[in-house]
Scaffold this motif. Structure first.
Motif, short mmCIF file in Angstrom:
data_model
loop_
_atom_site.label_atom_id
_atom_site.label_comp_id
_atom_site.label_asym_id
_atom_site.label_seq_id
_atom_site.Cartn_x
_atom_site.Cartn_y
_atom_site.Cartn_z
N GLY A 1 0.86 -1.19 0.12
CA GLY A 1 -0.07 -0.16 -0.01
C GLY A 1 0.73 1.09 0.07
O GLY A 1 0.24 2.44 0.06
N SER A 2 2.21 1.26 -0.03
CA SER A 2 3.13 2.52 0.07
C SER A 2 3.23 3.13 -1.46
O SER A 2 2.76 2.43 -2.39
CB SER A 2 4.23 2.06 0.72
OG SER A 2 5.23 1.38 -0.33
N CYS A 3 3.95 4.12 -1.44
CA CYS A 3 4.23 4.78 -2.69
C CYS A 3 5.22 3.79 -3.61
O CYS A 3 5.47 3.92 -4.72
CB CYS A 3 4.80 6.18 -2.64
SG CYS A 3 6.36 5.96 -1.45
N SER A 4 5.61 2.78 -2.90
CA SER A 4 6.85 1.92 -3.78
C SER A 4 6.56 0.37 -3.73
O SER A 4 6.93 -0.10 -2.67
CB SER A 4 8.19 2.41 -3.15
OG SER A 4 9.20 1.91 -4.04
N THR A 5 5.63 0.18 -4.81
CA THR A 5 5.54 -1.42 -4.92
C THR A 5 5.74 -1.88 -6.19
O THR A 5 5.61 -0.81 -7.06
CB THR A 5 3.72 -1.78 -4.39
OG1 THR A 5 3.07 -0.79 -4.84
CG2 THR A 5 3.76 -1.75 -2.74
#
Length: 506
Positions: A154-158
């Protein structure tokens, strides 16, 4: 995957007309980067390992180039991978340690097994480009299979947000401590995923994740991830260049694998063997046959690499594909692993989490038939942050720093130097004035400048001369104050403060 009757397809297999023509249609090279987990410099036969069978990696070295002075981006997993992805050393990149995001979150149940509702590590800087995004921008289809460790769910970096078309594996490296997990993660455009999802291991969750019945779980993640990588590779037809990142978790602890011919062969070889009582908080189950398990995991990984190389030959893509194999950091002693037994550090001092040579110098093999001279051993000094400029040069991206720098940043650091000339046997290879590492969890900093090596532990500097002291035994800082001051100056110029990952400067 059953290796009981494993037999790789002959290299003389006739190629289909479609595959041959497909290879000719792609003007850019395909690239596969295979990154294993916690393999030391001396863990392969081609690097001097006497106890473990690695025929396919040894053959890869004999058919390509074996580096003797290649370095990881960090002495531990997540920041080392970040260095590869960002082209930055750990004084500049956002991710510099294994900062976790699964602690203190609500739990969910998988059968009778309690899990975390959010898992993963510190995210990559969303305002700094990473390597899959560059490859995708230049016409490549991208696939990644294995450990991500570049952002929590769910973060900005997946993977779905950072240039990956197809992903299957562990978003979270802590989750990867279980080789028979409750779930794995997936992002697949082909299957209609709009983000990274969890794939429940339905057969595993029938049994507990810790204790004697854990070994009844049948879904072994390493084999499953490799199968997904092979399925993706089999879909490549050469019409579009591909970039594959296969971040296999072997031979990281826990030390466990299926009871097949690989493991049983080593059980017979290492008898009597050691046992390990388990460590529930780290998700390491109790095991017997510690040495056999570790050796078997490396040989299993070797078979994976052999299957990748054979698939490329089968599809007629072999000569247009650069394959690089490496490890994310030096050897570990977790889950009962015994690096002393195998002489695993290749006569280098230090282990994972240390900035001594043993923690950061890693195996590094490159193979590209017709481009890289077979049987080459090279002592060029390089690090993971050199991979971005190298791949950019090989695919025809000129001045990648200008093209991919974010204009909103005052300084957008790119720290690498392309080693494409070294790979291709050309003149004009540029050299680093120094290499740099820092790691907050053990409060260590490392600098290599020529043969001078500086290790700073909790602010105290230790200076070594690798030309005469490869094991870093003799601190000669007091004898060479000018060299010491030069290297301390490098630290103060390269370290950019990061509130999440703090170290003590000398």
């Amino acid at each position: 995957m059953n290796y009981q009757s494993l037999s790789l397809v002959s290299g003389a297999l006739l190629l289909s007309t479609l595959s041959v023509s497909a290879q000719k249609n792609s003007t850019k090279p395909n690239i596969i980067f295979i990154l294993c987990d916690d393999m030391g410099y001396g863990d392969l036969g081609c690097y001097g390992q006497p106890f473990i069978n690695t025929p396919h990696l040894d053959a890869m070295a004999s058919e390509g180039m074996r580096f003797t002075q290649a370095y990881a981006g960090s002495p531990v997993s997540a920041p080392s991978r970040a260095s590869f992805m960002t082209g930055q050393h750990t004084g500049h990149c956002e991710v510099r340690g294994n900062k976790e995001y699964w602690k203190n979150v609500p739990t969910v149940m998988y059968g009778n097994n309690k899990e975390y509702s959010v898992v993963g590590q510190h995210p990559y800087d969303p305002n700094h480009v990473i390597l899959p995004e560059i490859m995708k921008d230049n016409g490549y289809t991208t696939g990644m299979f294995g450990k991500w460790a570049g952002g929590y769910e769910g973060s900005c970096s997946t993977p779905d947000k950072r240039g990956i078309d197809e992903y299957f594996g562990y978003i979270c490296q802590f989750q990867a401590h279980l080789y028979y997990p409750n779930f794995l993660n997936r992002y697949s455009k082909a299957l209609g995923d709009t983000g990274t999802v969890r794939v429940v291991m339905d057969e595993n969750i029938k049994y507990p994740m810790y204790g004697p019945d854990y070994h009844k779980r049948p879904q072994y993640s390493a084999d499953i991830i490799h199968q997904k990588a092979m399925e993706w590779l089999d879909q490549q037809d050469g019409e579009q260049p591909f970039f594959g990142v296969f971040t296999y978790t072997l031979p990281h602890a826990e030390l466990v694998q299926p009871e097949d011919s690989i493991l049983n062969g080593y059980k017979a070889k290492f008898n009597p063997d050691k046992s390990f009582g388990g460590q529930e908080g780290s998700r390491y189950n109790a095991i017997t046959h510690v040495h056999a398990q570790f050796a078997g995991m490396i040989t299993r990984l070797d078979y994976y690499v052999g299957e990748v190389l054979e698939k490329l030959k089968e599809k007629g893509l072999d000569k247009n594909t650069l394959v690089i194999f490496s490890s994310d950091n030096g050897p570990h002693e977790e889950g009962g692993a015994d690096p002393t037994f195998f002489g695993r550090d290749g006569k280098l001092r230090g282990l994972k989490r240390q900035c001594y040579e043993g923690g950061i110098r890693i195996p590094f093999i490159a193979r590209w038939p017709g481009h890289i001279s077979a049987g080459t051993v090279n002592d060029h000094i390089c690090a993971f942050y050199d991979i971005m400029p190298t791949f950019c040069e090989l695919i025809g991206v000129k001045d990648y720093e200008t093209k991919y720098a974010n204009p909103k940043k005052v300084i957008n650091y790119f720290d690498g130097i392309s080693f494409a000339p070294t790979l291709l046997g050309k003149k004009g290879q540029k050299e680093h004035g120094f290499l740099y590492w820092e790691f907050n969890e053990t409060d260590q900093i490392g600098v290599r400048m020529g043969n001078w090596k500086l290790v700073v532990k909790k602010g105290e500097p230790f200076l070594y001369n690798l030309a005469t002291d490869i094991h870093e035994d003799n601190n000669i800082a007091a004898e060479h104050p000018d060299i010491l001051n030069q290297m301390i100056f490098i630290i103060h110029t390269q370290h950019i403060p990061n509130p999440h990952f703090q170290v003590t400067l000398p």
